[in-house]
Motif scaffolding. Structure first.
Motif, PDB file in Angstrom:
ATOM      1  N   ASP A   1     -30.139  -7.784  23.330  1.00 17.46           N
ATOM      2  CA  ASP A   1     -28.913  -7.302  22.685  1.00 17.46           C
ATOM      3  C   ASP A   1     -29.230  -6.863  21.258  1.00 17.46           C
ATOM      4  O   ASP A   1     -29.669  -7.673  20.438  1.00 17.46           O
ATOM      5  CB  ASP A   1     -27.877  -8.448  22.681  1.00 17.46           C
ATOM      6  CG  ASP A   1     -26.505  -7.993  22.210  1.00 17.46           C
ATOM      7  OD1 ASP A   1     -25.509  -8.432  22.807  1.00 17.46           O
ATOM      8  OD2 ASP A   1     -26.435  -7.214  21.236  1.00 17.46           O
ATOM      9  N   ARG A   2     -29.002  -5.585  20.929  1.00 17.27           N
ATOM     10  CA  ARG A   2     -29.414  -5.047  19.636  1.00 17.27           C
ATOM     11  C   ARG A   2     -28.749  -5.755  18.465  1.00 17.27           C
ATOM     12  O   ARG A   2     -29.305  -5.793  17.357  1.00 17.27           O
ATOM     13  CB  ARG A   2     -29.106  -3.544  19.593  1.00 17.27           C
ATOM     14  CG  ARG A   2     -30.060  -2.711  20.443  1.00 17.27           C
ATOM     15  CD  ARG A   2     -29.503  -1.319  20.796  1.00 17.27           C
ATOM     16  NE  ARG A   2     -28.617  -0.800  19.758  1.00 17.27           N
ATOM     17  CZ  ARG A   2     -29.053  -0.074  18.723  1.00 17.27           C
ATOM     18  NH1 ARG A   2     -30.328   0.168  18.598  1.00 17.27           N
ATOM     19  NH2 ARG A   2     -28.198   0.380  17.832  1.00 17.27           N
ATOM     20  N   ARG A   3     -27.561  -6.326  18.695  1.00 13.79           N
ATOM     21  CA  ARG A   3     -26.871  -7.046  17.613  1.00 13.79           C
ATOM     22  C   ARG A   3     -27.716  -8.216  17.110  1.00 13.79           C
ATOM     23  O   ARG A   3     -27.573  -8.628  15.947  1.00 13.79           O
ATOM     24  CB  ARG A   3     -25.531  -7.613  18.107  1.00 13.79           C
ATOM     25  CG  ARG A   3     -24.457  -6.601  18.433  1.00 13.79           C
ATOM     26  CD  ARG A   3     -23.212  -7.295  18.992  1.00 13.79           C
ATOM     27  NE  ARG A   3     -23.513  -7.941  20.286  1.00 13.79           N
ATOM     28  CZ  ARG A   3     -22.663  -8.806  20.874  1.00 13.79           C
ATOM     29  NH1 ARG A   3     -21.539  -9.144  20.280  1.00 13.79           N
ATOM     30  NH2 ARG A   3     -22.978  -9.329  22.037  1.00 13.79           N
TER      31      ARG A   3
ATOM     32  N   LYS B   1     -31.096  -8.520  16.944  1.00 15.12           N
ATOM     33  CA  LYS B   1     -32.500  -8.224  16.639  1.00 15.12           C
ATOM     34  C   LYS B   1     -33.040  -9.136  15.536  1.00 15.12           C
ATOM     35  O   LYS B   1     -34.171  -9.621  15.625  1.00 15.12           O
ATOM     36  CB  LYS B   1     -32.647  -6.756  16.216  1.00 15.12           C
ATOM     37  CG  LYS B   1     -34.085  -6.349  15.882  1.00 15.12           C
ATOM     38  CD  LYS B   1     -34.325  -4.876  16.032  1.00 15.12           C
ATOM     39  CE  LYS B   1     -35.731  -4.456  15.637  1.00 15.12           C
ATOM     40  NZ  LYS B   1     -36.788  -5.436  16.070  1.00 15.12           N
TER      41      LYS B   1
ATOM     42  N   THR C   1     -34.629 -12.387  16.781  1.00 14.34           N
ATOM     43  CA  THR C   1     -35.644 -12.383  17.844  1.00 14.34           C
ATOM     44  C   THR C   1     -36.975 -12.991  17.413  1.00 14.34           C
ATOM     45  O   THR C   1     -37.748 -13.434  18.260  1.00 14.34           O
ATOM     46  CB  THR C   1     -35.923 -10.950  18.345  1.00 14.34           C
ATOM     47  OG1 THR C   1     -36.295 -10.139  17.219  1.00 14.34           O
ATOM     48  CG2 THR C   1     -34.708 -10.367  19.056  1.00 14.34           C
TER      49      THR C   1
END
Ligand SMILES: COC(=O)N1C[C@@H]2C[C@@H]3O[C@]2(Cc2nccnc23)C1
Length: 130
Positions: free
Chosen positions: A25-27, A29, A32
């Motif tokens: 999910d790019r939100r 990043k 991570t």
């Protein structure tokens, strides 16, 4: 014994599914990888238990978690640490605070959506036996 190993394998698959959903999910990043303590030299003075999504995956593969609750305790560190280290409602912090709350809600929604309470009870019972 055998069926306990089968259950633990199923648990690891379940925990990888959750973690990979969040990882993609790019939100999320910014969650991570570990915070770069060279770029952020005071981070470890403020945050005593750093955690991130890639570390969760490593821990799963090392069989660190034998119940979902143990996994959730580490996963909750990710967004809690972000709220602790980025406390101000100042603009820069505000964006990461919104993302931390979104991570918390996404994590617990995926678990509620996919976790069979009977499965977690069986993992907890196995933990008691060990
Ligand atoms: C989960 O991520 C975070 O809690 N943070 C806090 C750090 C402060 C700020 O943003 C972070 C990384 C960073 N790197 C260089 C300069 N400043 C920053 C990410």
């Amino acid at each position: 014994e055998e069926q306990e190993e089968d259950m633990q394998r199923e648990l690891r698959c379940f925990l990888r599914h959750i973690t990979e959903r969040l990882y993609l999910d790019r939100r999320f990043k910014t969650f991570t990888k570990p915070v770069d303590t060279v770029q952020v030299p005071d981070y470890l003075q403020v945050i005593k238990q750093p955690m991130d999504l890639s570390s969760l995956l490593t821990n799963i593969d090392k069989h660190k978690y034998i119940t979902v609750n143990e996994f959730v305790r580490d996963a909750d560190l990710i967004w809690n640490n972000a709220l602790t280290y980025n406390p101000d409602s100042a603009t820069l912090d505000r964006k990461i605070r919104h993302r931390a709350h979104a991570l918390k809600d996404a994590l617990h929604a995926i678990i509620r959506e996919h976790l069979d309470p009977e499965f977690e009870k069986a993992c907890e019972a196995m933990k008691e036996r060990r």
